[in-house]
Write a protein that holds these residues in place. Structure first.
Motif, PDB file in Angstrom:
ATOM      1  N   GLU A   1      -4.412  -2.423  -4.526  1.00  0.00           N
ATOM      2  CA  GLU A   1      -4.672  -1.102  -3.621  1.00  0.00           C
ATOM      3  C   GLU A   1      -6.001  -0.492  -3.916  1.00  0.00           C
ATOM      4  O   GLU A   1      -6.581  -0.054  -3.041  1.00  0.00           O
ATOM      5  CB  GLU A   1      -3.489  -0.204  -3.549  1.00  0.00           C
TER       6      GLU A   1
ATOM      7  N   PHE B   1      -3.394   4.778  -0.015  1.00  0.00           N
ATOM      8  CA  PHE B   1      -4.164   4.039   0.804  1.00  0.00           C
ATOM      9  C   PHE B   1      -4.476   4.814   2.295  1.00  0.00           C
ATOM     10  O   PHE B   1      -5.452   4.625   2.885  1.00  0.00           O
ATOM     11  CB  PHE B   1      -3.328   2.613   0.914  1.00  0.00           C
TER      12      PHE B   1
ATOM     13  N   THR C   1       0.856  -1.222   0.144  1.00  0.00           N
ATOM     14  CA  THR C   1       0.083   0.014  -0.024  1.00  0.00           C
ATOM     15  C   THR C   1       0.969   1.216   0.062  1.00  0.00           C
ATOM     16  O   THR C   1       2.167   1.175   0.280  1.00  0.00           O
ATOM     17  CB  THR C   1      -1.156   0.018   1.227  1.00  0.00           C
TER      18      THR C   1
END
Length: 187
Positions: free
Chosen positions: A47, A6, A2
């Motif tokens: 993601e 994120f 990530t």
């Protein structure tokens, strides 16, 4: 892996849903969003899919199409598309419960694979909490839902069957098994 994107989505989801609680409980709504996101990641999501897991209820519950436009500006068109595909209403006009659920079910066949993953994870977490609450407090748990006992059982069985037909595999099997446990516990 990530990224900061994120992290931003995690904070954004928390702010959007800060005052919201799980249906019939005093559990902060973010717990559901975190659980859905975790399931998306566990079932191989990337993601964008994980961010959509965090934001999948934003349009319905926290701002309608304004939220969808904001999500697109922040996280891109793919995330916004997944969130919209996971929504059963635009946050403003909410058709009757049964009509909304039937339309959602019939739309699963046309959803992108991205949205099917997020949808299945969302419904798996919801089913898991329904079973837990059913075992903890009994059949009164169904009073939380517009469809009550029979409508909720119908909807989750139809979801499990439709998702299994659309994208068979371990996630769909887990959802189906969870729904079977709910059906048995509800008798």
């Amino acid at each position: 892996m990530t990224s900061d994107r994120f992290d931003d989505a995690l904070s954004y989801a928390s702010r959007l849903h800060r005052s919201q609680r799980r249906k019939g409980a005093n559990i902060p709504y973010i717990s559901h969003l975190l659980s859905v996101c975790a399931l998306v990641i566990e079932y191989g999501g990337d993601e964008d899919q994980a961010i959509a897991g965090l934001l999948h209820d934003a349009v319905e519950d926290q701002g309608g199409m304004d939220a969808a436009r904001d999500i697109e500006a922040r996280y891109g068109p793919r995330v916004a598309r997944i969130v919209l595909e996971c929504s059963d209403n635009d946050g403003h006009t909410k058709p009757k419960w049964r009509d909304r659920k039937e339309a959602y079910l019939s739309g699963i066949t046309d959803k992108s694979d991205d949205a099917v993953l997020v949808t299945a994870c969302d419904k798996l977490h919801n089913a898991t909490t329904i079973l837990h609450d059913l075992q903890s407090i009994g059949p009164d748990v169904f009073n939380r839902f517009t469809g009550r006992r029979d409508g909720t059982l119908w909807y989750y069985r139809a979801l499990a069957d439709t998702l299994a037909a659309r994208q068979p595999g371990p996630l769909a099997a887990r959802l189906s098994a969870m729904v079977t446990q709910i059906e048995r516990a509800a008798c």
